[in-house]
Design an enzyme around this catalytic site. Structure first.
Site, PDB file in Angstrom:
ATOM      1  N   LYS A 272       0.788  -1.150   0.003  1.00 47.14           N
ATOM      2  CA  LYS A 272       0.085   0.014   0.054  1.00 47.14           C
ATOM      3  C   LYS A 272       0.835   1.364  -0.062  1.00 47.14           C
ATOM      4  O   LYS A 272       1.968   1.067   0.145  1.00 47.14           O
ATOM      5  CB  LYS A 272      -0.961   0.124   1.173  1.00 47.14           C
ATOM      6  CG  LYS A 272      -1.829  -1.019   1.048  1.00 47.14           C
ATOM      7  CD  LYS A 272      -2.840  -1.239   0.233  1.00 47.14           C
ATOM      8  CE  LYS A 272      -3.784  -2.533   0.242  1.00 47.14           C
ATOM      9  NZ  LYS A 272      -3.274  -3.588  -0.562  1.00 47.14           N
ATOM     10  N   ASP A 273       0.304   2.274  -0.445  1.00 49.87           N
ATOM     11  CA  ASP A 273       0.987   3.646  -0.676  1.00 49.87           C
ATOM     12  C   ASP A 273       1.611   4.035   0.702  1.00 49.87           C
ATOM     13  O   ASP A 273       1.140   3.745   1.734  1.00 49.87           O
ATOM     14  CB  ASP A 273       0.168   4.836  -1.010  1.00 49.87           C
ATOM     15  CG  ASP A 273      -0.832   4.473  -2.246  1.00 49.87           C
ATOM     16  OD1 ASP A 273      -1.587   3.658  -2.348  1.00 49.87           O
ATOM     17  OD2 ASP A 273      -0.412   5.187  -3.246  1.00 49.87           O
ATOM     18  N   LYS A 274       2.691   4.648   0.590  1.00 48.80           N
ATOM     19  CA  LYS A 274       3.467   5.115   1.819  1.00 48.80           C
ATOM     20  C   LYS A 274       2.878   6.355   2.498  1.00 48.80           C
ATOM     21  O   LYS A 274       2.533   6.458   3.425  1.00 48.80           O
ATOM     22  CB  LYS A 274       5.087   5.489   1.513  1.00 48.80           C
ATOM     23  CG  LYS A 274       5.860   5.908   2.578  1.00 48.80           C
ATOM     24  CD  LYS A 274       7.316   5.807   2.501  1.00 48.80           C
ATOM     25  CE  LYS A 274       8.139   6.817   3.678  1.00 48.80           C
ATOM     26  NZ  LYS A 274       9.521   7.044   3.282  1.00 48.80           N
TER      27      LYS A 274
END
Length: 520
Positions: A272-274
């Protein structure tokens, strides 16, 4: 070869149109990235859509501009599980059926290592952890012994010998002379004989077909080396991972360090996105939920909960998708009518189902370029791209990267690279063991990360193919030669067919049925 739908119809609950400067939907179906000012000490050159193969859109509307991810809380991601449920963190309670009895003599390796750290110090503990890791990777008689720090205290040396007998029965220790000819050191090595995987108490546990020491790469890895597990519980602990402003590997790396686990111990469906607030499912083999829930007091920006025991661990791709809640800030628009038109267009037309920019990494070296190097067998080039300085990273880390690029000192780099840079440190550890062997260095990267580099290049090719299809034929109709799913479920095998003239006459398919194959 798998297919991916070309158009993603947007499914929305009733909404109101927020006033500037806040908006919650993309204007053109494939977002124009608008990036906030980077933090002090960083430099960022963001990817654009054209860099990753995105050149055509579902709407010709002019759209509007705004700042995306100005705050990490502006980008909220909930994984959608295969059963269609939304993954949320709702509970820290232990499962009702948790009751894992530890028999006398069973020793948790993480606890044993922590006891060893107290007994012998950080340096010797790190050396032992590295030794155990080499053993678990499948080494045999060529696994070199380790020598602990010089120890003039005979009573303490006896205590260390006893520690290994109690906790690591598959290792043997002896006392040797230090090179100064005066002091004594303890040497630690593997017992001769068949190389079984063993638990911390010394009990062997071979698996058929898994080689001498390790599990197969595609099998779940049991870092706890536990042989005892209740019959009524699934062998995998599944939990929900909530994280803020951290990528998935960094968050799992912190949890793994606290538990004494290697990165490959964790199973998950996707990263998942940081720069976001995200929630996703993760699995661990034979892990008690009580050990994880106790970490919540120590973790910052990370929480775990919603525990359950299941029969199978997660692997990449085992998800239905992700649900995003996105806030755009500092919106530049002539009027609210433009926003309304963009939202209406998005609802009406959906959007081209491109792989988004986050698929290609947040660093100055996009992950698909690393994937291309791997596919071409350019191992050294791939290692260089991963280790070299990056725009967008803090100056302190880039100084470490620059130092390694100039001097090539692996040992110094290992001292300076922070532990959360899992990929870089794995490469350096392997280069230390096999100097100049870049293929071995690549193989040291956790398998899930190696796959993601290649998947990123797959996504790059898919985006190009999708853009070409839209450019040539538009989105209003199905054309002869398109690929479509002929069954309702895209998960059924053999469901793809080539559209022919008869299909066109029957008007049997719409553009929403069109798929573009994923190469590989």
């Amino acid at each position: 070869m798998r297919g991916r739908h070309l158009l993603n119809p947007l499914l929305l609950s009733p909404l109101s149109y927020p006033r500037p400067p806040f908006a919650r939907l993309d204007a053109r179906g494939a977002s124009r990235r608008a990036v906030a000012e980077p933090p002090a000490g960083t430099r960022r050159v963001p990817l654009s859509e054209s860099d990753v193969g995105i050149s055509r859109f579902a709407s010709a509307l002019p759209g509007f501009r705004g700042a995306l991810k100005q705050r990490y809380s502006d980008f909220v991601v909930h994984e959608v599980a295969l059963d269609g449920s939304l993954v949320r963190l709702t509970s820290f309670d232990l499962p009702d059926d948790e009751c894992v009895d530890v028999k006398e003599g069973d020793v948790d390796e993480a606890q044993a290592l922590e006891s060893f750290r107290l007994l012998c110090g950080d340096a010797d503990c790190e050396a032992l952890m590295g030794f155990l890791e080499r053993v678990s990777e499948g080494g045999d008689s060529d696994v070199s012994p380790i020598i602990l720090s010089a120890d003039a205290d005979k009573a303490h040396r006896s205590e260390v010998h006893d520690f290994f007998k109690r906790n690591f029965g598959y290792l043997i220790t002896d006392t040797i002379e230090h090179r100064d000819g005066i002091q004594r050191c303890i040497r630690v090595r593997l017992k001769p004989g068949p190389r079984e995987r063993r638990d911390a108490g010394g009990r062997g546990r071979n698996r058929k077909g898994t080689g001498n020491l390790g599990w197969r790469d595609d099998m779940a890895f049991d870092s706890r080396r536990s042989t005892t597990w209740p019959h009524h519980l699934g062998k995998f602990l599944r939990f929900h991972l909530y994280k803020e402003n951290k990528d998935t590997q960094e968050a799992l790396g912190k949890i793994g360090n606290m538990l004494g686990l290697q990165p490959r111990s964790f199973g998950f469906a996707g990263t998942k996105d940081k720069r976001a607030v995200t929630t996703q499912q993760v699995t661990l083999f034979k892990m008690q939920a009580s050990r994880l829930v106790n970490l919540n007091r120590k973790l910052v920006g990370i929480k775990v909960g919603d525990f359950s025991y299941v029969k199978e661990g997660l692997v990449l791709g085992q998800l239905m998708g992700n649900r995003f809640t996105i806030t755009l800030r500092s919106v530049v628009v002539e009027s609210e009518d433009v926003i309304k038109a963009a939202v209406d267009g998005l609802i009406k037309n959906g959007f081209i189902n491109y792989y988004g920019l986050q698929r290609f990494g947040s660093g100055s070296v996009p992950t698909h370029l690393v994937g291309a190097a791997l596919l071409k067998g350019e191992w050294r080039n791939a290692v260089r791209m991963i280790l070299d300085p990056r725009e967008g990273e803090c100056d302190n880390i880039n100084k470490v990267r620059e130092c390694y690029r100039e001097h090539g000192d692996v040992c110094m780099a290992l001292q300076n690279f922070p532990r959360y840079l899992i990929t870089e440190r794995a490469i350096l550890q392997r280069l230390k063991k096999y100097p100049g062997n870049y293929l071995q260095a690549i193989m040291a990267i956790p398998r899930t990360l190696r796959l993601m580099y290649v998947h990123s290049y797959q996504s790059y090719l898919w985006n190009h193919a999708a853009s070409m299809r839209v450019e040539k034929y538009g989105i209003s109709r199905v054309v002869e030669g398109d690929l479509v799913y002929k069954k309702k479920s895209p998960f059924e095998e053999g469901a793809v067919k080539i559209v022919d003239s008869e299909d066109l006459l029957k008007s049997q398919y719409t553009f929403e049925d069109v798929v573009v194959p994923l190469p590989g």
